[in-house]
Design a protein around this motif. Sequence first.
Motif, PDB file in Angstrom:
ATOM      1  N   ALA A 119       1.252  -7.038   7.288  1.00  9.45           N
ATOM      2  CA  ALA A 119       0.351  -6.243   6.464  1.00  9.45           C
ATOM      3  C   ALA A 119       0.207  -6.850   5.076  1.00  9.45           C
ATOM      4  CB  ALA A 119       0.870  -4.807   6.364  1.00  9.45           C
ATOM      5  N   ALA A 120       1.353  -7.287   4.537  1.00 12.11           N
ATOM      6  CA  ALA A 120       1.302  -7.931   3.223  1.00 12.11           C
ATOM      7  C   ALA A 120       0.474  -9.213   3.291  1.00 12.11           C
ATOM      8  CB  ALA A 120       2.720  -8.237   2.745  1.00 12.11           C
ATOM      9  N   GLU A 121       0.675  -9.974   4.398  1.00 11.74           N
ATOM     10  CA  GLU A 121      -0.100 -11.203   4.565  1.00 11.74           C
ATOM     11  C   GLU A 121      -1.582 -10.896   4.709  1.00 11.74           C
ATOM     12  OE1 GLU A 121       1.644 -13.030   7.930  1.00 11.74           O
ATOM     13  OE2 GLU A 121       3.453 -13.709   6.884  1.00 11.74           O
ATOM     14  N   LEU A 122      -1.893  -9.776   5.483  1.00 11.92           N
ATOM     15  CA  LEU A 122      -3.299  -9.405   5.686  1.00 11.92           C
ATOM     16  C   LEU A 122      -3.957  -8.987   4.375  1.00 11.92           C
ATOM     17  CD1 LEU A 122      -3.154  -7.417   9.053  1.00 11.92           C
ATOM     18  CD2 LEU A 122      -4.300  -9.594   8.639  1.00 11.92           C
ATOM     19  N   VAL A 123      -3.200  -8.323   3.524  1.00 12.60           N
ATOM     20  CA  VAL A 123      -3.753  -7.946   2.225  1.00 12.60           C
ATOM     21  C   VAL A 123      -4.170  -9.195   1.454  1.00 12.60           C
ATOM     22  CG1 VAL A 123      -3.175  -6.963  -0.022  1.00 12.60           C
ATOM     23  CG2 VAL A 123      -2.497  -5.770   2.072  1.00 12.60           C
ATOM     24  N   ILE A 124      -3.251 -10.173   1.487  1.00 13.31           N
ATOM     25  CA  ILE A 124      -3.566 -11.447   0.803  1.00 13.31           C
ATOM     26  C   ILE A 124      -4.746 -12.131   1.484  1.00 13.31           C
ATOM     27  CG2 ILE A 124      -2.658 -13.727   0.243  1.00 13.31           C
ATOM     28  CD1 ILE A 124       0.152 -12.405   0.150  1.00 13.31           C
ATOM     29  N   ALA A 125      -4.712 -12.120   2.874  1.00 15.20           N
ATOM     30  CA  ALA A 125      -5.788 -12.773   3.625  1.00 15.20           C
ATOM     31  C   ALA A 125      -7.123 -12.086   3.379  1.00 15.20           C
ATOM     32  CB  ALA A 125      -5.452 -12.768   5.122  1.00 15.20           C
ATOM     33  N   ASN A 126      -7.105 -10.739   3.313  1.00 18.49           N
ATOM     34  CA  ASN A 126      -8.346 -10.009   3.057  1.00 18.49           C
ATOM     35  C   ASN A 126      -8.917 -10.349   1.685  1.00 18.49           C
ATOM     36  OD1 ASN A 126      -8.527  -8.670   5.508  1.00 18.49           O
ATOM     37  ND2 ASN A 126      -7.231  -6.969   4.834  1.00 18.49           N
ATOM     38  N   ARG A 127      -8.023 -10.499   0.722  1.00 15.25           N
ATOM     39  CA  ARG A 127      -8.506 -10.906  -0.598  1.00 15.25           C
ATOM     40  C   ARG A 127      -9.159 -12.275  -0.531  1.00 15.25           C
ATOM     41  NH1 ARG A 127      -3.055  -9.220  -3.944  1.00 15.25           N
ATOM     42  NH2 ARG A 127      -3.304  -6.935  -3.807  1.00 15.25           N
ATOM     43  N   GLU A 128      -8.444 -13.187   0.184  1.00 12.04           N
ATOM     44  CA  GLU A 128      -9.005 -14.530   0.328  1.00 12.04           C
ATOM     45  C   GLU A 128     -10.307 -14.496   1.117  1.00 12.04           C
ATOM     46  OE1 GLU A 128      -5.892 -16.719   2.179  1.00 12.04           O
ATOM     47  OE2 GLU A 128      -4.682 -16.897   0.346  1.00 12.04           O
TER      48      GLU A 128
END
Length: 387
Positions: A119-128
Motif C-alpha cells: 500500500a505504501a509502495e502503491l501510494v508512491i506509485a500512484n503519485r508517480e
Amino acid sequence: MANRNKSDELSFANKELASQNNEKEKWAQELVIANRELDIANKELAFQNEVKEKRAAELVIANRELAFQNEEKEKRAAELVIANKELAFQNKEKEKRAAELVIANKELAFQNEEKEKRAAELVIANRELKHAEDDIRKLNDELEQKVIERTAQLESANKELESFSYSVSHDLRSPIRAINGYAKILEEDYSDKLDSDGKKTLDSIMHNSKKMGQLIDDLLAFSKLGRKQVTVSEINMTDLVRTVIDELLFEDDENTPEFKINVLSPAKGDQSLIKQVLINLISNAIKYSKYKPETYIEIGSDVKDKLVFYYVKDNGAGFDMEYYDKLFGVFQRLHSQEEFEGTGIGLAIVQKIVNRHNGTVWAESVLNEGSCFYFSLPESSFPHNCF
C-alpha cells in the motif's frame, strides 16, 4: 357287693363318658372354630395367591421391560462408544485445524504486513503515475497537434500525388499511343522489308507499348479513385456478378471457367466501383488458373454483424502466404511477368475501393492449390427477395 361295684363302675364310666362327651363337645366347638379359622385362612390364602399371581404377572412385565431397557442401554452404550470415537476424531481434527489456523494467522499477519508495504509502495506509485499521466497528457496534446498537422500535410501530399499521377498518366498516353500507332504502320507497310530480328524487335515494341498503355490506364484509374465520389445505393450482387461474367472475353485456347455462384446477399455501395472489384478479382482467378486442366471459380457471401462478406475462390496457382504483405501494394507481384502477365495494380485498386466503402479485403491461399479473396461491404436494408 358285686352289683355295687358294677354300679360304681357304671357310674364312673358314665361320668367318664360324660366327661368325654364334654371334651368332645369342646373339641367339636374347637373344630368349628378351627374350621372357621381354616376357611378364613383358605380365603386369605386364595387372596394372597391371587395377589401373588398378579405380582408374578407384573414381575414378568417388569422383567420384559427391564430386558428391553438393558438392550436399549447396550445399544446406547455402543452408540456412546462410536460417539466417543467420533468425538476423539473431531478433537484431533480440531487440533489439526487449530494448528492450521495458527499457521494461517501467521501467514495472514505476514500478508497484512506485505499489504501495508505494498500500500505504501502503491501510494508512491500512484503519485508517480499521476505525474506520468500529466506528462502523457501533455505529450498526447502535443502529439495530437502534430498528428493534425501531419494529416493535413499527408492529405495535401496525397492530393498532389494523385494530381501528379493523373497528370503523368494522362500525358504519357499520347506518346505511348503514337509509338504503338507507328509500330502498327511499320508492321502493316514495311513488315516485308524487315528481317526476323527486325520483326521480333517490332513485336517487342508493340507488346511493351501495349503493356505500358495498360499500365498507364490502370495507374490513371487508380489515381481517379481518390477523387471519385462514392455514390451509395442498394446493389443486387447476384445480377452484378452475372453481368461481369457475361462480359468476360476468352481466347480460343483458354479454358472456359466453371462458375459456382452461391447465394449472394445484397449490399450497399457504389455499383460501378464494386463492379470493378468483381472484375479484378474474377479476372485474377481466371488468369492464375490458366495452367490448370480445368478452372473452377466459386463466388459466395456470408452476413455477420451488419456486414456482408463476399469471396471469390479459385483452384489456380495460389501464392505463398509468407509474402502476403506485398499482395495489395501498387506494382507488387508475387509471380513473374513471363508466367502471368499483369501490371500489379489490380489488387491495389480492389483494396482502395473496398476501403472507401469502409470495408476490408484479405486473402487466403495455398501455393499450387488455389486462392480465396474476401471483401466486406455494409449489409443492404432490403431483404434478398426484394431484388
